[in-house]
Design a protein around this motif. Sequence first.
Motif, PDB file in Angstrom:
ATOM      1  N   ARG A 574       0.772  -1.220  -0.125  1.00 45.88           N
ATOM      2  CA  ARG A 574       0.001  -0.056   0.099  1.00 45.88           C
ATOM      3  C   ARG A 574       0.799   1.454  -0.045  1.00 45.88           C
ATOM      4  O   ARG A 574       2.159   1.058   0.432  1.00 45.88           O
ATOM      5  CB  ARG A 574      -0.968   0.124   1.243  1.00 45.88           C
ATOM      6  CG  ARG A 574      -1.918  -1.086   1.268  1.00 45.88           C
ATOM      7  CD  ARG A 574      -3.003  -0.998  -0.023  1.00 45.88           C
ATOM      8  NE  ARG A 574      -4.131  -2.023   0.129  1.00 45.88           N
ATOM      9  CZ  ARG A 574      -3.916  -3.430  -0.315  1.00 45.88           C
ATOM     10  NH1 ARG A 574      -2.847  -3.602  -1.118  1.00 45.88           N
ATOM     11  NH2 ARG A 574      -4.788  -4.051  -0.273  1.00 45.88           N
ATOM     12  N   LYS A 575       0.175   2.341  -0.473  1.00 46.22           N
ATOM     13  CA  LYS A 575       1.132   3.592  -0.591  1.00 46.22           C
ATOM     14  C   LYS A 575       1.599   4.125   0.820  1.00 46.22           C
ATOM     15  O   LYS A 575       2.654   4.846   0.737  1.00 46.22           O
ATOM     16  CB  LYS A 575       0.302   4.661  -1.317  1.00 46.22           C
ATOM     17  CG  LYS A 575      -1.022   5.019  -0.819  1.00 46.22           C
ATOM     18  CD  LYS A 575      -1.478   5.818  -1.751  1.00 46.22           C
ATOM     19  CE  LYS A 575      -3.203   6.395  -1.221  1.00 46.22           C
ATOM     20  NZ  LYS A 575      -3.898   6.899  -2.476  1.00 46.22           N
ATOM     21  N   TRP A 576       0.972   3.943   1.923  1.00 37.43           N
ATOM     22  CA  TRP A 576       1.488   4.306   3.317  1.00 37.43           C
ATOM     23  C   TRP A 576       2.855   3.534   3.539  1.00 37.43           C
ATOM     24  O   TRP A 576       3.218   3.817   4.502  1.00 37.43           O
ATOM     25  CB  TRP A 576       0.484   4.128   4.204  1.00 37.43           C
ATOM     26  CG  TRP A 576      -0.128   2.896   4.582  1.00 37.43           C
ATOM     27  CD1 TRP A 576       0.405   1.977   4.990  1.00 37.43           C
ATOM     28  CD2 TRP A 576      -1.574   2.443   4.068  1.00 37.43           C
ATOM     29  NE1 TRP A 576      -0.855   0.742   4.710  1.00 37.43           N
ATOM     30  CE2 TRP A 576      -1.912   1.129   4.280  1.00 37.43           C
ATOM     31  CE3 TRP A 576      -2.425   3.408   3.192  1.00 37.43           C
ATOM     32  CZ2 TRP A 576      -2.915   0.576   4.129  1.00 37.43           C
ATOM     33  CZ3 TRP A 576      -3.835   2.524   2.782  1.00 37.43           C
ATOM     34  CH2 TRP A 576      -3.730   1.148   3.344  1.00 37.43           C
ATOM     35  N   VAL A 621      -5.743   8.578   8.505  1.00 40.74           N
ATOM     36  CA  VAL A 621      -6.992   8.954   7.852  1.00 40.74           C
ATOM     37  C   VAL A 621      -6.884  10.466   7.168  1.00 40.74           C
ATOM     38  O   VAL A 621      -7.563  10.589   5.966  1.00 40.74           O
ATOM     39  CB  VAL A 621      -8.511   8.872   8.476  1.00 40.74           C
ATOM     40  CG1 VAL A 621      -8.415   7.226   8.957  1.00 40.74           C
ATOM     41  CG2 VAL A 621      -8.345   9.617   9.607  1.00 40.74           C
ATOM     42  N   THR A 622      -6.154  11.155   7.708  1.00 40.20           N
ATOM     43  CA  THR A 622      -5.805  12.547   7.192  1.00 40.20           C
ATOM     44  C   THR A 622      -5.147  12.295   5.546  1.00 40.20           C
ATOM     45  O   THR A 622      -5.377  13.052   4.822  1.00 40.20           O
ATOM     46  CB  THR A 622      -5.014  13.470   7.777  1.00 40.20           C
ATOM     47  OG1 THR A 622      -6.143  13.682   8.970  1.00 40.20           O
ATOM     48  CG2 THR A 622      -5.165  14.781   7.403  1.00 40.20           C
ATOM     49  N   ARG A 623      -3.905  11.525   5.700  1.00 38.88           N
ATOM     50  CA  ARG A 623      -3.151  11.276   4.644  1.00 38.88           C
ATOM     51  C   ARG A 623      -3.866  10.250   3.660  1.00 38.88           C
ATOM     52  O   ARG A 623      -3.497  10.420   2.133  1.00 38.88           O
ATOM     53  CB  ARG A 623      -1.905  10.715   5.057  1.00 38.88           C
ATOM     54  CG  ARG A 623      -1.099  12.041   5.860  1.00 38.88           C
ATOM     55  CD  ARG A 623       0.470  11.345   6.544  1.00 38.88           C
ATOM     56  NE  ARG A 623       1.060  12.161   6.910  1.00 38.88           N
ATOM     57  CZ  ARG A 623       2.124  13.094   6.396  1.00 38.88           C
ATOM     58  NH1 ARG A 623       2.362  12.910   5.189  1.00 38.88           N
ATOM     59  NH2 ARG A 623       2.858  13.783   6.915  1.00 38.88           N
ATOM     60  N   LEU A 627      -8.631   4.803   4.301  1.00 36.82           N
ATOM     61  CA  LEU A 627      -8.707   4.181   5.562  1.00 36.82           C
ATOM     62  C   LEU A 627      -9.823   4.416   6.621  1.00 36.82           C
ATOM     63  O   LEU A 627     -10.169   3.883   7.429  1.00 36.82           O
ATOM     64  CB  LEU A 627      -7.414   4.181   6.309  1.00 36.82           C
ATOM     65  CG  LEU A 627      -6.135   3.421   6.022  1.00 36.82           C
ATOM     66  CD1 LEU A 627      -4.879   3.867   6.357  1.00 36.82           C
ATOM     67  CD2 LEU A 627      -6.379   2.004   5.833  1.00 36.82           C
ATOM     68  N   LYS A 628     -10.630   5.482   6.279  1.00 39.53           N
ATOM     69  CA  LYS A 628     -11.739   5.849   7.120  1.00 39.53           C
ATOM     70  C   LYS A 628     -13.076   5.039   6.780  1.00 39.53           C
ATOM     71  O   LYS A 628     -14.032   5.690   6.554  1.00 39.53           O
ATOM     72  CB  LYS A 628     -11.973   7.317   6.805  1.00 39.53           C
ATOM     73  CG  LYS A 628     -12.580   8.235   7.784  1.00 39.53           C
ATOM     74  CD  LYS A 628     -12.700   9.748   7.651  1.00 39.53           C
ATOM     75  CE  LYS A 628     -13.367  10.388   8.648  1.00 39.53           C
ATOM     76  NZ  LYS A 628     -13.540  11.719   8.492  1.00 39.53           N
ATOM     77  N   ASP A 748       3.775  15.313  18.100  1.00 45.73           N
ATOM     78  CA  ASP A 748       4.886  15.660  17.484  1.00 45.73           C
ATOM     79  C   ASP A 748       5.608  14.674  16.739  1.00 45.73           C
ATOM     80  O   ASP A 748       6.361  14.804  15.732  1.00 45.73           O
ATOM     81  CB  ASP A 748       6.103  16.117  18.595  1.00 45.73           C
ATOM     82  CG  ASP A 748       5.661  17.492  19.539  1.00 45.73           C
ATOM     83  OD1 ASP A 748       4.860  18.142  18.845  1.00 45.73           O
ATOM     84  OD2 ASP A 748       6.315  17.731  20.248  1.00 45.73           O
ATOM     85  N   PHE A 749       5.344  13.465  17.000  1.00 48.01           N
ATOM     86  CA  PHE A 749       5.775  12.383  16.205  1.00 48.01           C
ATOM     87  C   PHE A 749       5.259  12.505  14.793  1.00 48.01           C
ATOM     88  O   PHE A 749       6.118  11.777  14.061  1.00 48.01           O
ATOM     89  CB  PHE A 749       5.118  11.071  16.998  1.00 48.01           C
ATOM     90  CG  PHE A 749       5.853   9.616  16.327  1.00 48.01           C
ATOM     91  CD1 PHE A 749       6.963   9.464  16.792  1.00 48.01           C
ATOM     92  CD2 PHE A 749       5.077   9.026  15.327  1.00 48.01           C
ATOM     93  CE1 PHE A 749       7.598   8.032  16.146  1.00 48.01           C
ATOM     94  CE2 PHE A 749       5.814   7.907  14.723  1.00 48.01           C
ATOM     95  CZ  PHE A 749       6.888   7.738  15.009  1.00 48.01           C
ATOM     96  N   PHE A 750       4.174  13.041  14.743  1.00 48.69           N
ATOM     97  CA  PHE A 750       3.705  13.117  13.391  1.00 48.69           C
ATOM     98  C   PHE A 750       3.883  14.321  12.583  1.00 48.69           C
ATOM     99  O   PHE A 750       3.041  14.467  11.440  1.00 48.69           O
ATOM    100  CB  PHE A 750       2.049  12.712  13.403  1.00 48.69           C
ATOM    101  CG  PHE A 750       1.709  11.326  13.939  1.00 48.69           C
ATOM    102  CD1 PHE A 750       1.874  10.047  13.349  1.00 48.69           C
ATOM    103  CD2 PHE A 750       1.344  11.291  15.320  1.00 48.69           C
ATOM    104  CE1 PHE A 750       1.869   8.786  13.938  1.00 48.69           C
ATOM    105  CE2 PHE A 750       0.914   9.955  15.730  1.00 48.69           C
ATOM    106  CZ  PHE A 750       1.203   8.663  15.233  1.00 48.69           C
ATOM    107  N   SER A 751       4.754  15.084  13.079  1.00 55.70           N
ATOM    108  CA  SER A 751       5.188  16.209  12.418  1.00 55.70           C
ATOM    109  C   SER A 751       5.690  15.996  11.086  1.00 55.70           C
ATOM    110  O   SER A 751       6.297  14.858  10.865  1.00 55.70           O
ATOM    111  CB  SER A 751       5.937  17.304  13.102  1.00 55.70           C
ATOM    112  OG  SER A 751       7.156  16.425  13.532  1.00 55.70           O
TER     113      SER A 751
END
Length: 813
Positions: A574-576, A621-623, A627-628, A748-751
């Motif tokens: 998958r692309k992620w 789900v934002t990216r 997946l939502k 912060d981990f997902f910045s």
Amino acid sequence: MAIEKNNVDEEVIIHRFYKIVLSWDYNKLKKQRGEKNPFGLKKVKNTYEDVDDYLSVFEPLLFEEVKAQILQGKNEEDETISTDGIVTECSEVNEFHKPKIICSNVENISQNDLLLLSNKKYGEGNNLSNAYAFALVEHRQQDKVKVRMFLNGEVRNLNIDDLETCQRLMNMRRLVSEGQKYLHILKICSLSTIVREYVALRSINTLPFKNLILGAEESDHETEDRAWKISKPLMEFIESSHNKSQLDAIKAGLSRKPFVLIQGPPGTGKTQTILGILSAILHATPARMHSKSKLSEVKRGPELPIHEKYIHWVKASPWLYGNNPRDEVMPIDGDDGFFPTTFSELKPEVVNSSRKYRVRVLVCAPSNSALDEIVLRLLKTGIHDENDHVYNPKIVRIGVKAHDSVKSVSMDNLVEQKLAGMNTQSGDKQKQGSSAKDKDSIRASILDEAVIVFSTLSFSGSEISKLNRSFDVVIIDEAAQAVEPATLIPLANGCKQVFLVGDPVQLPATVISTSATSFGYDMSLFKRFQTAGYPVTMLKTQYRMHPEIRSFPSKEFYDGALEDGPDITLQTKRKWHTYRCFGPFCFFDIHEGKESEPSGRGSWVNVDEVDFVIALYRELVTRYPELKESSQLAIISPYAHQVKLFQERFRMSFGVESDKVVDIKTVDGFQGREKTMAIFSCVRASKDKGIGFVDDFRRMNVGITRARSSVLVVGSASTLKRGEHWKNLIESAEQRGAIFQVSKPYTDFFSDANLKQFEVIQAMPARLQEPLEDMDIGELLGTSFDDADQGLPEEPDWGGGDAEGFDGGADDD
């Protein structure tokens, strides 16, 4: 006569069970809670010398489980079901008192419910009066219930001849015998399932393959003469649609071994294999009838003994006296006997030896959901006959709670259809009034017509199942999820072959009693056979998981035997995966996480893990909006309270019920299911405590194998390393560079800056490292100039759907 004897034996067994349980003192049971080994429990063994040895182990364990079910506390949100009643009359039959009671509310009371009757209302913190006893609901009609009570004394040490006189039972006996006395009624639990397990257990002496069950040892039954074969077209279909290990399992069934054990690890096509077995055994013929792939004339064996002839004459002949004109052509072992076509038509019908159905099959599973999964698959795909034609055989699903998708073949639905047809045909209004009387005969007719009957293990011991003749083959799916007495229930119907299909390194049977569990009561018959060395065919090719997900469970639980199906990497990519922290397998080590036990009853939560998973979900789900959907992403946890907390936080954070966007369940609720991505919250996090039942390798195996493309594990590495298998998992993640340290604030981990370091630099394919002038431009583009009118190749589909490929049955465990 044999049937009558079996009925008598069963009645004696049931009376024994009820005398023991109904004599118990509820207050004493509560005081004994946690008491070690009150029944003199013994450890479950791999093999048993004889029936007495077998019963001496299993009977006390079963009653210990009954006690635990009685004492099992209600969930906090459940209301205690209680009512009031007045005794109208009471009879005494076979040492039991049977009062009839008019109740103020019987809506939630059902047959086989265990009630607590007393002359004083029992509430939280209150002691019972001096007149109280258990009662079993035998019948319920409108506002009346008829119950069974045993008031002669308390049974000691499971010996029904050793009774201890007690005042509370004497008081209750006087109270119900006088009549017109008010009682307070508290519903405790249902005994339907466990009493059927007890009947099967005590019937071990009459079960088919008794010695095999006791000894767990393969005997020499697999002779060439015994084996069955299938036609060339059907064999070609089976060989083309099943892999080698699936084919081995089907061939093991055709060998006619009495017991066939098939282990199905996650994603290896267990249901696909069961459907292949059904196609094979329903259209097989004895090997002795084959000659160079063609059916030859059947060679007759020696003449049957006279008592066996009488059996066939009763079935086949409308005459009772005189010479039987078919005496000279008696069948061998009944393989091509003569049977009447219906109950009302006595004219003999010759059933050809190559008839469509040689066997009748009972398919069972421990739960309704597992059962309906097989029924649905059969309805969708059908089975194949000897000419490789696909068709839907006559089947019926008996029992309650059938899923809407399979109601078309449920017993209740088929009965209503037949009744409607009878009423329409007769045009007689009186017929409608007699429909209740007709239902049993209609049920019997439906069961007799069905070539495959589907039932839960428990319901296979119900009265409905006894309306029918015995089954030739019993197939038990999820057999490793059933206690041994439950597995014995369908065998009581009589059979010639048993298939146990399951996986002992996934979830075990649900056992309430911790004492019984500690003595091995949760060990399935499948696991006991396997441990004793009985041959097991394991399905080895998996079609569900990305190889990075498969690698650890294969090494840890299956001795490295699992193989990947063709193109599984491409199908599950998958692309992620362009970010290592969203890769096929990741472990997020939450440093500050802390466990807590809000209920004080063994269900733990970890608020920090909930906070991190919410942040993780929001980022994903934002990216990747695909997946939502609850069909794509799951959040799994071993603890029910953690699941409940997740559901509440999702509602608070996103203003929507969680089940609309994500599937949140316990590990036990996810057995046999799969998603594109799964987030596994481990919960346990402490400095010096253990990790509880999270340490159970079977739950671990289920939790980390639910995902097709990505499994993201969230937990405290330092805590989980106290468990052997978790230690191995974390070390595996470290070796693969798939462990990520996480601290607050979690966002912060997902910045973007932090995620940048986790981007995967895709390796250039070797063919793209060649000088361009040496390459064919069509090869570079993945096409050729001959295909120019087709345009450029399409972008791979990175959505949640499964890529098409080899149909190995990857939709089930």
